[in-house]
Design a protein around this motif. Sequence first.
Motif, PDB file in Angstrom:
ATOM      1  N   HIS A  43       0.821  -1.213   0.000  1.00 14.60           N
ATOM      2  CA  HIS A  43       0.000   0.000   0.000  1.00 14.60           C
ATOM      3  C   HIS A  43       0.855   1.263   0.000  1.00 14.60           C
ATOM      4  O   HIS A  43       1.991   1.263   0.481  1.00 14.60           O
ATOM      5  CB  HIS A  43      -0.959  -0.003   1.200  1.00 14.60           C
ATOM      6  CG  HIS A  43      -0.271  -0.067   2.532  1.00 14.60           C
ATOM      7  ND1 HIS A  43      -0.199  -1.217   3.276  1.00 14.60           N
ATOM      8  CD2 HIS A  43       0.370   0.882   3.271  1.00 14.60           C
ATOM      9  CE1 HIS A  43       0.450  -0.975   4.400  1.00 14.60           C
ATOM     10  NE2 HIS A  43       0.806   0.289   4.424  1.00 14.60           N
ATOM     11  N   ASN A  44       0.303   2.314  -0.533  1.00 13.41           N
ATOM     12  CA  ASN A  44       0.959   3.619  -0.594  1.00 13.41           C
ATOM     13  C   ASN A  44      -0.083   4.660  -0.213  1.00 13.41           C
ATOM     14  O   ASN A  44      -0.978   4.984  -1.001  1.00 13.41           O
ATOM     15  CB  ASN A  44       1.514   3.872  -1.999  1.00 13.41           C
ATOM     16  CG  ASN A  44       2.318   5.155  -2.084  1.00 13.41           C
ATOM     17  OD1 ASN A  44       1.869   6.214  -1.659  1.00 13.41           O
ATOM     18  ND2 ASN A  44       3.513   5.057  -2.647  1.00 13.41           N
ATOM     19  N   ILE A  45       0.030   5.197   1.005  1.00 17.05           N
ATOM     20  CA  ILE A  45      -0.994   6.107   1.528  1.00 17.05           C
ATOM     21  C   ILE A  45      -1.074   7.385   0.704  1.00 17.05           C
ATOM     22  O   ILE A  45      -2.163   7.950   0.516  1.00 17.05           O
ATOM     23  CB  ILE A  45      -0.723   6.440   3.022  1.00 17.05           C
ATOM     24  CG1 ILE A  45      -1.868   7.270   3.610  1.00 17.05           C
ATOM     25  CG2 ILE A  45       0.614   7.124   3.193  1.00 17.05           C
ATOM     26  CD1 ILE A  45      -3.214   6.596   3.587  1.00 17.05           C
ATOM     27  N   THR A  46       0.044   7.848   0.159  1.00 14.28           N
ATOM     28  CA  THR A  46       0.033   9.069  -0.649  1.00 14.28           C
ATOM     29  C   THR A  46      -0.813   8.883  -1.897  1.00 14.28           C
ATOM     30  O   THR A  46      -1.624   9.759  -2.253  1.00 14.28           O
ATOM     31  CB  THR A  46       1.467   9.462  -1.038  1.00 14.28           C
ATOM     32  OG1 THR A  46       2.260   9.589   0.137  1.00 14.28           O
ATOM     33  CG2 THR A  46       1.482  10.781  -1.798  1.00 14.28           C
ATOM     34  N   ARG A  47      -0.661   7.743  -2.565  1.00 12.77           N
ATOM     35  CA  ARG A  47      -1.439   7.478  -3.774  1.00 12.77           C
ATOM     36  C   ARG A  47      -2.917   7.271  -3.449  1.00 12.77           C
ATOM     37  O   ARG A  47      -3.789   7.684  -4.213  1.00 12.77           O
ATOM     38  CB  ARG A  47      -0.880   6.241  -4.483  1.00 12.77           C
ATOM     39  CG  ARG A  47       0.506   6.459  -5.079  1.00 12.77           C
ATOM     40  CD  ARG A  47       1.027   5.187  -5.722  1.00 12.77           C
ATOM     41  NE  ARG A  47       2.383   5.357  -6.215  1.00 12.77           N
ATOM     42  CZ  ARG A  47       3.130   4.369  -6.683  1.00 12.77           C
ATOM     43  NH1 ARG A  47       2.640   3.135  -6.723  1.00 12.77           N
ATOM     44  NH2 ARG A  47       4.359   4.590  -7.111  1.00 12.77           N
TER      45      ARG A  47
ATOM     46  N   ALA B 124       4.038   9.515   6.120  1.00 16.49           N
ATOM     47  CA  ALA B 124       3.598   8.686   4.996  1.00 16.49           C
ATOM     48  C   ALA B 124       4.521   7.485   4.812  1.00 16.49           C
ATOM     49  O   ALA B 124       4.057   6.349   4.618  1.00 16.49           O
ATOM     50  CB  ALA B 124       3.535   9.519   3.717  1.00 16.49           C
ATOM     51  N   ALA B 125       5.825   7.721   4.875  1.00 15.16           N
ATOM     52  CA  ALA B 125       6.781   6.618   4.708  1.00 15.16           C
ATOM     53  C   ALA B 125       6.640   5.592   5.820  1.00 15.16           C
ATOM     54  O   ALA B 125       6.753   4.385   5.593  1.00 15.16           O
ATOM     55  CB  ALA B 125       8.204   7.171   4.672  1.00 15.16           C
TER      56      ALA B 125
ATOM     57  N   THR C  44      -4.823  18.392   1.954  1.00 20.41           N
ATOM     58  CA  THR C  44      -3.991  19.025   2.992  1.00 20.41           C
ATOM     59  C   THR C  44      -3.465  17.985   3.973  1.00 20.41           C
ATOM     60  O   THR C  44      -2.288  17.992   4.348  1.00 20.41           O
ATOM     61  CB  THR C  44      -4.786  20.101   3.749  1.00 20.41           C
ATOM     62  OG1 THR C  44      -5.333  21.036   2.816  1.00 20.41           O
ATOM     63  CG2 THR C  44      -3.894  20.851   4.737  1.00 20.41           C
ATOM     64  N   PHE C  45      -4.331  17.085   4.386  1.00 23.20           N
ATOM     65  CA  PHE C  45      -3.926  15.994   5.275  1.00 23.20           C
ATOM     66  C   PHE C  45      -2.828  15.168   4.612  1.00 23.20           C
ATOM     67  O   PHE C  45      -1.801  14.838   5.234  1.00 23.20           O
ATOM     68  CB  PHE C  45      -5.147  15.115   5.584  1.00 23.20           C
ATOM     69  CG  PHE C  45      -4.881  13.982   6.535  1.00 23.20           C
ATOM     70  CD1 PHE C  45      -4.836  14.194   7.902  1.00 23.20           C
ATOM     71  CD2 PHE C  45      -4.697  12.689   6.055  1.00 23.20           C
ATOM     72  CE1 PHE C  45      -4.604  13.137   8.780  1.00 23.20           C
ATOM     73  CE2 PHE C  45      -4.463  11.635   6.918  1.00 23.20           C
ATOM     74  CZ  PHE C  45      -4.416  11.856   8.289  1.00 23.20           C
TER      75      PHE C  45
END
Length: 410
Positions: free
Chosen positions: A26-30, A51-52, A40-41
Motif C-alpha cells: 500500500h501507498n498512503i500518498t497514492r 507517509a513513509a 492538505t492531510f
Amino acid sequence: MQLRRATAAGALLLTLTLLTTLAQAHNITRILAKHPEFSTFNHYLTLTHLAAEINQHTTITVCAVDNSAMSALLAKKPSIYTIKNILSLHILLDYFGAKKLHQITNGTALAATMFQATGSAPGSAGFVNITDLKGGKVGFTPQDNDGTFPAHFVKSVEELPYNISVIHISSILPSQAAEAPAPGPAELNITSIMSAHGCKVFADTLLANPDAFKTYEDNVGGGLTVFCPMDDAFKAFLPKFKNLTRAGKAALLEYHGVPVYQSMATLKSNNGLQNTLATDGASKFDFTVQNDGQEVTLKTKIVTAKITGTLIDEQPVAIYTIDKVLQPKELFKGALTPSPAPAPEKPAHAPKSSKKKTKDAPSPDSESPADSPADDPADQTVDDNNGAVGVGRLGFGGLVLSMWVGFLLL
C-alpha cells in the motif's frame, strides 16, 4: 501424469497470486491523492515523513480528516513537530474497517497509535478510544480527553483487509499531550538524550572531543541521524579508541553520524551505501545499510552492527542505539583473508630446486594505518550473503520462468 500437471499448475497459480499481492504494497500518498478533499492531510503526512512510516506497516488504520478540519488545526499555527505528533494520533496500529467499527466487541476498543509508539506520549495519552454509539454512530476520542467523543466515523475511504484501512473522521482528535509545543532542533540536547538512554559513554566521549561535537551541533538544524553504541559496547571498544590519533578519534565519532534525517521507515526501505559526517573526499568513511524484515543492520568492512532501539525520531533529528561500535576501514585493518591452499607436493623424481634463496615476503600494504589496533575475531566477522539465492536476487521474472520450466518437465 495429468494429476501431477494439474497440481503443479495450481501451485504455480498460487505462487503468482502471492507474489502479485506482495508486490502491491500500500501507498498512503497514492490512496489519498484520489480524494482531493484530503489533499492538505495528505500533504502534511508527506511533510512530516509519516507517509513513509505508514507504508512500512503491514497492519494500519489511517483516520483522515478533510481540508476544512486541517484548516482549523493550521489556524493555531503549530510547529511542524507538533503537527507530526497530532497526526500521529490519527494513525492506529491495528486494522479497523467499516464493518469492524460497527461490530466492536463489547461496543468499545482501545487502539494504540503511532504517537504512542514514538515514546513521546505520556502515560496512556497515545491511545484512542473507539466506541460504537447509539444510532449507528462510531465515536473517537483520545484517552487523555474528557470522555466526550469530539470525532465520529464518516465513511470508509479505502480498505485492503487486513492490511490498511483509510477512514474519514469528522474532526481532529484533541489531545493536550499531542498539541503541546514540541522542541525545535535548536533546543535539542542530543548528548543528554543519549546519556539518559544507555549511551552515556559515547555521549561523554563526544563531549570531550570539541571537533567532533561541533560537527554534530552544526548539523542538528539541517538534519542529523546518530547511531549511538550502547555503553557496554563502547566501554569494550575504549582501548582501541585510545590508540587512535586525535584526527582518528574525531573521525571515529563523526562516523556514527549521518548529515541527513533518516526515519526508521526510510532506513528500512533505502538499502545501500551511506555517507557519514566523517566522509571527506578520498576518505570515504561510509557504511552499508541493510534490512532483513524489521531488523536493520549497518555494515562496515570490519563489523556488522544492529539497530536495537530508537531514542528520538522527530524531524530533523533521529537517534538510534546500536549493539556494536562502527569501525571504518580507513582507521582499522580489515578482516584477514584466508590463506591460499598449499600447493600439491612435488613427485619424488622432480628436479632439484635452485640453491638461490627466495626473496623475502612482500611487506604489508604501506597505506595501512600504522596505529591500527588488532581487531577482535568477533568484530572481524563480516556477514557475506552474496552466495545466497533469494527471491530478491532471482527476480520475479526469473522465479516464474523457473517454475514454468519445472511445470513443463513434469
